[in-house]
Design an enzyme around this catalytic site. Structure first.
Site, PDB file in Angstrom:
ATOM      1  N   GLY B  45     -15.087 -41.093  10.520  1.00 39.22           N
ATOM      2  CA  GLY B  45     -16.518 -41.171  10.760  1.00 39.22           C
ATOM      3  C   GLY B  45     -17.340 -41.133   9.480  1.00 39.22           C
ATOM      4  O   GLY B  45     -17.056 -40.337   8.582  1.00 39.22           O
ATOM      5  N   ALA B  69     -11.195 -28.988  13.822  1.00 44.94           N
ATOM      6  CA  ALA B  69     -12.639 -28.777  13.721  1.00 44.94           C
ATOM      7  C   ALA B  69     -13.050 -29.153  12.304  1.00 44.94           C
ATOM      8  O   ALA B  69     -13.550 -28.339  11.542  1.00 44.94           O
ATOM      9  CB  ALA B  69     -12.990 -27.323  14.030  1.00 44.94           C
ATOM     10  N   CYS B 130     -17.971 -36.551  19.220  1.00 47.97           N
ATOM     11  CA  CYS B 130     -17.273 -35.539  18.449  1.00 47.97           C
ATOM     12  C   CYS B 130     -17.749 -34.153  18.858  1.00 47.97           C
ATOM     13  O   CYS B 130     -18.940 -33.853  18.811  1.00 47.97           O
ATOM     14  CB  CYS B 130     -17.487 -35.705  16.958  1.00 47.97           C
ATOM     15  SG  CYS B 130     -16.680 -34.392  16.042  1.00 47.97           S
ATOM     16  N   GLY B 244      -3.084 -39.154  22.283  1.00 49.74           N
ATOM     17  CA  GLY B 244      -1.699 -38.705  22.396  1.00 49.74           C
ATOM     18  C   GLY B 244      -0.652 -39.785  22.346  1.00 49.74           C
ATOM     19  O   GLY B 244       0.494 -39.548  22.723  1.00 49.74           O
TER      20      GLY B 244
HETATM   21  C1  LIG Z   1      -8.139 -34.507  12.394  1.00 45.14           C
HETATM   22  C2  LIG Z   1      -8.876 -35.428  13.301  1.00 45.14           C
HETATM   23  C3  LIG Z   1     -10.090 -35.986  12.884  1.00 45.14           C
HETATM   24  C4  LIG Z   1     -10.795 -36.827  13.728  1.00 45.14           C
HETATM   25  N1  LIG Z   1     -11.971 -37.398  13.289  1.00 45.14           N
HETATM   26  C5  LIG Z   1     -12.630 -38.284  14.083  1.00 45.14           C
HETATM   27  C6  LIG Z   1     -13.799 -38.962  13.632  1.00 45.14           C
HETATM   28  O1  LIG Z   1     -14.227 -38.806  12.500  1.00 45.14           O
HETATM   29  N2  LIG Z   1     -14.439 -39.798  14.482  1.00 45.14           N
HETATM   30  C7  LIG Z   1     -13.979 -40.030  15.750  1.00 45.14           C
HETATM   31  O2  LIG Z   1     -14.586 -40.804  16.495  1.00 45.14           O
HETATM   32  N3  LIG Z   1     -12.841 -39.430  16.194  1.00 45.14           N
HETATM   33  C8  LIG Z   1     -12.167 -38.568  15.399  1.00 45.14           C
HETATM   34  N4  LIG Z   1     -11.004 -37.969  15.860  1.00 45.14           N
HETATM   35  C9  LIG Z   1     -10.510 -38.291  17.219  1.00 45.14           C
HETATM   36  C10 LIG Z   1      -9.400 -39.346  17.158  1.00 45.14           C
HETATM   37  O3  LIG Z   1      -9.894 -40.556  16.640  1.00 45.14           O
HETATM   38  C11 LIG Z   1      -8.827 -39.606  18.557  1.00 45.14           C
HETATM   39  O4  LIG Z   1      -9.855 -40.049  19.399  1.00 45.14           O
HETATM   40  C12 LIG Z   1      -8.205 -38.370  19.166  1.00 45.14           C
HETATM   41  O5  LIG Z   1      -7.564 -37.603  18.188  1.00 45.14           O
HETATM   42  C13 LIG Z   1      -7.201 -38.689  20.270  1.00 45.14           C
HETATM   43  O6  LIG Z   1      -6.134 -39.455  19.790  1.00 45.14           O
HETATM   44  P1  LIG Z   1      -4.727 -38.813  19.319  1.00 45.14           P
HETATM   45  O7  LIG Z   1      -4.294 -37.877  20.390  1.00 45.14           O
HETATM   46  O8  LIG Z   1      -3.811 -39.986  19.139  1.00 45.14           O
HETATM   47  O9  LIG Z   1      -4.986 -38.100  18.037  1.00 45.14           O
HETATM   48  C14 LIG Z   1     -10.296 -37.121  15.015  1.00 45.14           C
HETATM   49  C15 LIG Z   1      -9.068 -36.558  15.422  1.00 45.14           C
HETATM   50  C16 LIG Z   1      -8.360 -35.728  14.581  1.00 45.14           C
HETATM   51  C17 LIG Z   1      -7.061 -35.159  15.064  1.00 45.14           C
END
Ligand SMILES: Cc1cc2nc3c(=O)[nH]c(=O)nc-3n(C[C@H](O)[C@H](O)[C@H](O)COP(=O)(O)O)c2cc1C
Ligand SMILES: Cc1cc2nc3c(=O)[nH]c(=O)nc-3n(C[C@H](O)[C@H](O)[C@H](O)COP(=O)(O)OP(=O)(O)OC[C@H]3O[C@@H](n4cnc5c(N)ncnc54)[C@H](O)[C@@H]3O)c2cc1C
Ligand SMILES: Cc1cc2nc3c(=O)[nH]c(=O)nc-3n(C[C@H](O)[C@H](O)[C@H](O)COP(=O)(O)OP(=O)(O)OC[C@H]3O[C@@H](n4cnc5c(N)ncnc54)[C@H](O)[C@@H]3O)c2cc1C
Ligand SMILES: Cc1cc2nc3c(=O)[nH]c(=O)nc-3n(C[C@H](O)[C@H](O)[C@H](O)COP(=O)(O)O)c2cc1C
Ligand code: FES
Ligand code: FES
Lengths: 254, 302, 302, 254
Positions: B45, B69, B130, B244
Site C-alpha cells: 500500500g 499490524a 486494512c 491463504g
Molecule cells: C504483512 C502483511 C502486510 C499486508 N499489507 C497490505 C497492504 O499494504 N495493502 C493491502 O491491501 N493488503 C495488505 N495485506 C493483505 C494481503 O494483501 C492479503 O489480502 C491477505 O494477507 C490475505 O492473503 P494471504 O492469506 O495469502 O496472505 C497485508 C498482509 C500481510 C500479511
C-alpha cells in the site's frame, strides 16, 4: 545470494539447560558471514513462520553452519528433537552481519546473545576481549571463547562465576577500552553497552531482535526505530532482517 | 494451453499475482523468483506521504496463519514512483498493480492523481479494508454507502482501471461487492485480513503492540473461498481472489469458485517461490485435466 | 484456590465447558471424561421437533480446523428431555446448559416452554447463529434488531437464565452483544462458527453437500479472542468464550480477554479428554502464577 | 472400552501401488472385533481430524493390529512414511463390527474394502467363500484370503485376473448362495451386493463409509440414511461411526 533448502542435521547436543547446539550441512555456509542469521522452519503445517536464529559458527570447508539456541516455545522445542540424519528447512544467509573493523575489539554477549559472537571473535583474530553474561554457572560456549579470544571475562546474574552483575558491570569493573565494540543480547543490555561505548567514545555495533515474518525485508514486520529517517523506509524505521540485525549503536533507538 | 486472463481490458499472462504488502515492490523476492513470470506484481500500500506504521511487535504467529499490524508503513507515493516503479520498469512481462491507501478520500485521490501519468502502473488496487488504520481504512470497507462513494470518487480521478479491495470483516460481503460495482469499480479483490488478537498468557498482555492484527494464511482460506464464491455470483465484474493460498490446489479452488486471478500473500513468507511453484502446479493441473484455457474453469463450480 | 465462577446466579465449579454440538449430551465422551469434573455440559442444539439435518458429506477438514454442515440434526425436545436429561441426572456436580435452536421465534419458544419445568436444566443457550439453517438461524444473529427481539421474547418465557449465542459472521460483534444485553440476555456466548467453503479440485465440486459449512478449530481462535475482548469491553453481562480452544493456554487467553467461562468444541474430536486436560492446565497455571481466584484474571488484559 | 494412545509401529510394508500394510502395537487390540475401525491421527498440527481406517487383522496374543490403507491424500501420505519404532496416535476400537453368524458365509470386498474382510474371514472359520474385487492384477492380500477362506473368487475391473467385472458379476457367474453375506467396498458395489442378497433372500451386512469428525457418535457428522426412523436420532439417519459402520443391508439406503 539467499538460499532456501533442506539442510541435513549433522548433529545436535545440549549445551546447558534448554540450550542446544545444532550443526547443519547447508550450502548457506558458503555465503555466510558472522552476525548473519538463518530462518529455520518447522515441519508442522500449523507453524508457518520462520524462526530466525543467528549463526554461531561457519565452516566453509565442511559446508556446515552451527547455530545455538534456547528452547522458549513450540518451534525451538521441535528443533531440539532433531537428530543426526534428519533434515530441516532453512533459509539464509539473512541480514547484514558484523563489519570486521581493524584494531582492538570487545565482543559482548548476553544470554542467548552469546552464541552469535563466537564466529565473529574467531574472524576478528587475536586482539579481542570477550565479555559474556550468563544467568548462572551454566557457562555454555565459554570454553570456546577462551580459545578464540585473547581474554574472556564472565559476568553472571547470580554471581556464581566471574563478575556478579551484567556485562556492563564487568566492562566497567575492568575499565575496558578498544577501537570497536560488538554486542548481542537483550535490549536493556544493548542500551547499557551503547552508553558505555558512548561514554568512552568507542564505535559500537549492536545486533537487534524483532518478531519476523518474511526475513528478507519485504513485509516490514520487523522494524526497529532509527534515530534518523531511514533511506529505504523514509520514516524512522529500519528493517532488522534486511538493514540489520547489526546496526551502529548510534543509528537506532535502544 | 492458454493461461492468459483479462481484467478490465488489461491482459495478464497468467492469473498468479502476489498479495499486497507481502512482497514489497518485488525487489526482495526477485532474488528468489523471476518477476517476469508472474501475472502481476501487486505493490505494498502506498499513501500520499510516508507513513511510519505501528509500533512493534507487528507480527504474531497463530495456528496455520499469522497476525500482522504493520499499519501500512510506506515511503509515500513520491519515493514509490521514483524508486519502486523504476525498479519495476525492467520487468516488461508482468503487470503492475499499485495498492493505494489513505486516511481519507482526499488522500486516496492524491495518490491516484499522482499515479495517473505513470506508464508502468497497469491498475490500481484501492485498499479500503486494512484493519490497522484507525481513521478511514476499515470504516470505508464496512459500510456499503462509503464503499460506493469512495469507489465513485476514485474512479472519477483514476487513469488506470481500479480494483476495490474488500474487507472480510463484514456481515454480507455481497453487499460490499455490489456497492463497489455500483460505484464503478472495474474489479474487486478479496479478502483482506480478518481482525484477530493474540494474548501472551505468561506476560498477560497483547502480543501485538497494536492489540489486534489482521489474520492471514491458510487459516483464512475457507472463508476467502466462500466470499469469492458469493461475490462471483453477485456481481458482474471480475474478482481477484486471495486469502491463504498456499498450494496450487488452493489457487485452483479459488478460480473454480469464481476468481479470474489469484494473489498469494503469506505463503511467500514460508516459501519464497510460492508464486511460481503455484503457477507451475496450475499448469500441470490444466494439462492433466485437459483444460485448454484457464478461462474455461473460472467460476464453474456453482 | 478458587476455580468457581458464577453466571447469572448459577455457580459453576470451574469455567471449563464443552461447546454445543461437539459433545452430544455427553454420553459418548463419558467414556473418556468424568462429566462431573466439568463446569458444565452444553448440549447439542434442540428443536421443538426432530430435525434430520443436512445431507452428507457434512464434514470437511481445513487447515487447523474443520467445516461442518450438520444442519442441527436433533431428536426433538421431547426425546431430549426423556433420554438426554435423564442421562445427565446422575452428574450432580456439573451444570447443564441446553442449546436451543429453531426456524422461528415460535419454535424457540416452544422449546423454552417445554424446558421450563426441567430441574436438570440450569441455563439455556439460545443459538441464533447457526449458519446451516436457511430460515431463521443466521438471519436472527446478523441483525441487531432481530437479536434484541428474539432475546426479549425468549427471556419472557424462560424459567432458566438465558445465554444468547452470537454469530461471528458480522461486521461489528459489539453491536450484537449490546442488542442481546438490551433484550435482557443474562449472558452471551461466542463465537459460533465462521462460514467457509471447500472445493474439491479433482471432482470440481463442493466438498460439503451443503456447499458452505461452519468453520471451527484453532484456525478461528484469534478471531474469537478478538471478539470476546471486544464484547467484554462493550457489555456488562458475562461472556462464555469459545472458538478454537485446544490447549490450556488458549483457554487462559480467552479468560484474560474477558470470558467468565470457556467452551471447548472441535478439540474434543482430536483429544477426547481435551476438557479435563485443559482444566488441569488452567489449575497448574493458577498455581504457578499464584492466582488464588480465577475471577481475579477475567478480562484483566485491557 | 475406547482407548486413545500412542501406538508403536512394528512395521510397515507396501502391498501394491499406493497400498500399505501397517502393523501397530496397541492395547486397542485387546478389545477389537472384525469390522471395527480405528482413528489414526496425523502428527501435523494443521491436520486435526482422525483418519478412520478399518482393522484388517487382530493379534490379541502379540497385542497388535494390522491396518491396510490406500494413499489418497495428505493423511495417508504421512502414514505411509511411518517406519518401525515410530509412534502414531490412534483411537479405538470404534464402531460395531460384523456379527459372526452361524452357517455358510460369503465375504465380499472391493478395492480398499478388501482388507477389513480378512479378520472376519479368519474368525468365521472354514465355510467361507471370499469374493474380492480389484482394479487390476495387483491382488493385495489375495494370498492371505486363499489361506483364510474355503475359496477365493477374484474379480478385476480390467479382466487381467479372474472374472472380468465387479464382485457382483463374480457372484452371479458363480451363482453363490450362503446363509449370510458380508460386504465392504464402494457404495455402488454395496448396492449391487445388497440387491443380489435380496434376490437370493440372503441376510446381508454392509460396511459403510462417511467423512468423520469425532468418530464416537457425538458430532452427527457421519450419518447415512436409514430406511426407518432410527432409535437414537429419531430421524432417518444412523451414525456410521457408532451405529455402524456395519449395517444390515435392509436398514440403510444404498
Ligand atoms: C504483512 C502483511 C502486510 C499486508 N499489507 C497490505 C497492504 O499494504 N495493502 C493491502 O491491501 N493488503 C495488505 N495485506 C493483505 C494481503 O494483501 C492479503 O489480502 C491477505 O494477507 C490475505 O492473503 P494471504 O492469506 O495469502 O496472505 C497485508 C498482509 C500481510 C500479511
Ligand atoms: C535476528 C534474530 C536472531 C536470533 N538468534 C537467536 C539465536 O541465535 N538463538 C536463539 O535461541 N534465539 C535467537 N533468536 C530468537 C528466536 O528467533 C526465538 O526465540 C524463536 O523464534 C522462538 O521460536 P519458538 O517457536 O520456540 O517460540 P514461540 O512459541 O514462537 O514464542 C515463544 C517466545 O519466544 C519469543 N519470540 C518468538 N519469536 C521471536 C523472534 N522472532 N524474536 C525474538 N523473540 C521471539 C517470544 O517472547 C515468545 O513469547 C533470534 C531472533 C532474531 C530476530
Ligand atoms: C469406517 C471407515 C473405515 C475406513 N477404512 C479404510 C481402510 O481400511 N483403508 C483405507 O485405505 N481407507 C479406509 N477408509 C477411508 C479413509 O478414512 C480415507 O481414505 C482417509 O481418511 C483419507 O485421508 P487422507 O488424509 O489421506 O485424505 P484427505 O486428504 O483427507 O482426502 C483425500 C480424499 O479421501 C477421501 N476421504 C477423506 N476422508 C474420508 C473418509 N472419512 N471416508 C471416506 N473417504 C474419505 C475423499 O475422497 C478425499 O477427497 C475408511 C473410512 C471409514 C469411514
Ligand atoms: C460438529 C459441530 C456441531 C455444532 N453444533 C452446534 C449446535 O448445535 N449449536 C450451537 O450453538 N453451536 C454448534 N456448534 C458450534 C460450537 O458450539 C462452537 O461455537 C464452535 O465450534 C467454535 O468452537 P470450537 O472451535 O472450539 O469448535 C457446532 C460445532 C461443530 C464443530
Ligand atoms: S521480517 Fe519481513 S521485513 Fe523483516
Ligand atoms: S463422526 Fe461424529 S458422529 Fe460419527
Amino acid at each position: 545470494m539467499k538460499i532456501k533448502e533442506q539442510a541435513e542435521v549433522i548433529g545436535q547436543k545440549k549445551l546447558a539447560e534448554g540450550v542446544y547446539s545444532l550443526l547443519l550441512k547447508t550450502t548457506i555456509s558458503a555465503y555466510a558471514v558472522p552476525g548473519q542469521f538463518i530462518s529455520i522452519f518447522s515441519n508442522d503445517g500449523s507453524k508457518l513462520l520462520p524462526r530466525p536464529i543467528s549463526i554461531c559458527e561457519i565452516d566453509k570447508e565442511n559446508g556446515t553452519l552451527r547455530v545455538v539456541y534456547r528452547v522458549v516455545g513450540k518451534g525451538t522445542t521441535e528443533f531440539s528433537s532433531l537428530t543426526e540424519g534428519d533434515s530441516v528447512e532453512v533459509m539464509g544467509p539473512l541480514g547484514n552481519g558484523f563489519p570486521l573493523e581493524p584494531g582492538k575489539a570487545i565482543v559482548v554477549g548476553g544470554g542467548i546473545g552469546v552464541p552469535p559472537m563466537l564466529e565473529l571473535t574467531k574472524q576478528l583474530g587475536n586482539d579481542v576481549v570477550a565479555v559474556m553474561g550468563y544467568r548462572n554457572d551454566d557457562l555454555f560456549l565459554a570454553d570456546e571463547f577462551i580459545d578464540a579470544a585473547s581474554e574472556l571475562i564472565v559476568a553472571t546474574d547470580d554471581g556464581s562465576v566471574g563478575v556478579h552483575g551484567t556485562v556492563v558491570d564487568a566492562m566497567k569493573e575492568n575499565d575496558l577500552v578498544a577501537d570497536v565494540i560488538y554486542a548481542c543480547g537483550p535490549k536493556p543490555m544493548l542500551k547499557g553497552v551503547a552508553e558505555y561505548a558512548a561514554a568512552k567514545n568507542i564505535k559500537c555495533y549492536v545486533s537487534m531482535e524483532e518478531r519476523m515474518a518474511c526475513g528478507v525485508g519485504a513485509c516490514l514486520g520487523c522494524v526497529c526505530e532509527s534515530k534518523e529517517k531511514d533511506d529505504h523506509s523514509h520514516v524512522n524505521n529500519k528493517r532488522v532482517c534486511k538493514d540489520g540485525p547489526v546496526f551502529l549503536s548510534t543509528e537506532v533507538v535502544l | 494451453m492458454n493461461t492468459k486472463v483479462t481484467i478490465a481490458g488489461v491482459e495478464f499472462q497468467n492469473p498468479i499475482m502476489e498479495a499486497s504488502g507481502t512482497f514489497g515492490s518485488g525487489m526482495e523476492y526477485s532474488e528468489f523468483v523471476d518477476l517476469n513470470k508472474l501475472g502481476a506484481v501487486v505493490t505494498k500500500g502506498v499513501a500520499n506521504v510516508p507513513w511510519a506504521g505501528n509500533p512493534t511487535p507487528r507480527i504474531a504467529e497463530v495456528s496455520s496463519g499469522m497476525l500482522n499490524a504493520i499499519g501500512l508503513q510506506n515511503p509515500g507515493v513520491e519515493v514509490f514512483c521514483e524508486r519502486d516503479l523504476k525498479f519495476l520498469e525492467s520487468f516488461k512481462d508482468t503487470r503492475v498493480l499499485v495498492n493505494v491507501c489513505g486516511h481519507s478520500a482526499e488522500e486516496y485521490i492524491e495518490v491516484v492523481d499522482r499515479l495517473a501519468s505513470e506508464k508502468r502502473v497497469d491498475m490500481l488496487e484501492i485498499n479500503i479494508s486494512c484493519p490497522n488504520v484507525k481513521e478511514g481504512g476499515i470504516a470505508f470497507g464496512q459500510d456499503p454507502k462509503a464503499v460506493e462513494e469512495i469507489t465513485r470518487l476514485v474512479k472519477a480521478h483514476a487513469k488506470q482501471p481500479i480494483v476495490m479491495k474488500l474487507s472480510p470483516n463484514v456481515t454480507d460481503i455481497k453487499v460490499m461487492a455490489k456497492a463497489a460495482e455500483a460505484g464503478g469499480a472495474d474489479a474487486i479483490s478479496l479478502i483482506n485480513t480478518l481482525t484477530g488478537m493474540k494474548i501472551d498468557v505468561e506476560r498477560q498482555n497483547f502480543v501485538l503492540a497494536n492489540k489486534t492484527g489482521g489474520m492471514s494464511g491458510p487459516a483464512v482460506h475457507p472463508i476467502a473461498v466462500r466470499m469469492v464464491y458469493e461475490c462471483a455470483n453477485a456481481v458482474n465484474i471480475p474478482i481477484i481472489g486471495m486469502g491463504g493460498i498456499s498450494t496450487w490446489e488452493d489457487a485452483v479452488e479459488m478460480i473454480l469458485a469464481g476468481a479470474t486471478a489469484v494473489s498469494i500473500g503469506t505463503a511467500n513468507f514460508y516459501n519464497p517461490t510460492a508464486t511460481t511453484d503455484i503457477l507451475q502446479g496450475v499448469i500441470n493441473y490444466m494439462e492433466r485435466k485437459k483444460i485448454d484455457d484457464i478461462n474455461d474453469i473460472i467460476g464453474i463450480v456453482k
